[in-house]
Design an enzyme around this catalytic site. Structure first.
Site, PDB file in Angstrom:
ATOM      1  CE  LYS A   1      -4.176   0.409   0.956  1.00 22.88           C
ATOM      2  NZ  LYS A   1      -4.538   0.768  -0.345  1.00 22.88           N
TER       3      LYS A   1
ATOM      4  CE  LYS B   1       5.080  -1.406  -0.317  1.00 23.02           C
ATOM      5  NZ  LYS B   1       4.647  -0.817  -1.742  1.00 23.02           N
TER       6      LYS B   1
ATOM      7  CE  LYS C   1      -4.125  -0.463  -7.847  1.00 18.03           C
ATOM      8  NZ  LYS C   1      -2.931  -0.053  -6.795  1.00 18.03           N
TER       9      LYS C   1
END
Ligand code: AQP
Length: 324
Positions: free
Chosen positions: A192, A108, A195
């Site tokens: 995938k 990240k 959110k």
């Protein structure tokens, strides 16, 4: 034996969260298990405070509406003082190298932002996760591959604290949840359903209306092969629809492929099944959100229980660490 699971309000909860986690928590959870909305974990990247507050509430309503017992849920930030204190104790038992080698941090923090501007919270949040686990005395933490390293860190810190200062913490174990449907984005089946996806066209949210669910599934990317077979590698969009319908109907994807003559027929059946699968949760969550006093009551009771549960561990840890 307590199992602890969390869901982060990084966006609206979606069909993947439901089929892959929430539904299992509601149906197969054990009485001592705990579930929490990990809103503090949503702060490691750029976020909007007002939206975070709304999403946390919404997620709490979704968990309860899905059938998780209200006395098993809480919102992480309601324990912010306890977790803040325990995190600090654990940070002081954790080396920089241990935190910096977390694969998720490396991934990240390497996404384009200059390294100097990456939030320190992204580096230290696995320690906060250790505090979540150790404060509640959780013995088992169900996690996917991407989080097992974090549970390993929690184990290391628990053992180190116990050996250095005195026995306080249960040493947790990462457990692999039974394989569940991995729902893919409807527009881009190579990734995938998430959110935090910017473009929500490929994401079915739990609170979407029936009409919107039909429209999203109708626009799902398939292929030009027009061959009704379950072939995840060759026809990932079609396979995703078959897997979603399978998760809603309990019929194997390959069998479903023989039941629908066209992609259109499969899409209609899938949309209908998803609408019915999500209907009770959507309706339950909406009525809880329309009754703020009841949702507040559930939230306060959850916060009280979780705080009480961790109180003796926190005070022992502080005392043994030589403070408070
Ligand atoms: N697409 C998915 N299919 C099946 N299961 C899924 N989960 C998430 N996406 C899918 C499961 O939902 C649980 C809670 O997820 P989380 O909040 O810990 O974060 P996540 O896995 O990173 O979920 P998202 O939706 O993809 O959020 P963002 O966009 O923030 O990364 C987990 O058990 C997860 O496996």
């Amino acid at each position: 034996m307590t199992r602890l699971s969390a869901i982060t309000p990084s966006g609206h909860a979606h069909l993947g969260n439901h089929l892959g986690a929430i539904r299992r928590w509601a149906n197969q959870g054990r009485p001592g298990d705990l579930y929490f909305v990990s809103d503090l974990h949503a702060m490691t990247v750029s976020y909007n405070p007002a939206r975070l507050r709304v999403l946390s509430r919404e997620l709490l309503a979704v968990l309860v509406a899905a059938g998780i017992e209200p006395d098993q849920v809480f919102v992480q930030s309601d324990l912010v003082r306890e977790l803040g204190a325990l995190s600090w104790i654990l940070e002081c038992a954790c080396s920089y190298g241990e935190a910096a080698r977390m694969t998720q941090f490396k991934q990240k923090s390497g996404t384009g932002e200059p390294v100097g501007t990456v939030r320190l919270g992204l580096l230290t949040y696995p320690v906060l996760m250790a505090a979540d686990i150790l404060l509640q005395g959780a013995a088992e933490v169900p996690v996917g591959d991407d989080q097992s390293q974090h549970v390993e860190l929690a184990r290391t810190l628990a053992r180190r604290f116990n050996q250095t200062y005195g026995e306080v913490f249960t040493v947790p174990t990462a457990v692999m949840p039974p394989t569940a449907a991995r729902v893919r984005d409807l527009v881009d089946p190579s990734r995938k359903m998430s959110k935090s996806t910017q473009d929500s066209v490929g994401v079915v949210f739990i609170l979407d209306t029936a009409d919107l669910i039909h429209r999203k599934i109708k626009r799902a990317v398939t292929d030009s092969v027009e061959r009704m077979e379950y072939r995840p590698t060759e026809q990932p969009g079609l396979a995703n629809l078959l897997e979603i319908l399978s998760a809603c109907t309990d019929v194997a994807p390959a069998d479903l492929a023989t039941q629908y003559p066209t992609y259109g027929a499969l899409k209609s059946a899938t949309a209908e099944a998803v609408v019915e699968e999500l209907r009770p949760i959507r309706e339950g969550a909406q009525s809880l959100l329309a009754d703020p006093a009841e949702l507040d009551r559930i939230r306060k009771a959850g916060a009280h229980r979780a705080t009480e549960r961790g109180a003796h561990r926190l005070s022992s840890a502080l005392r043994l660490a030589g403070v408070a």
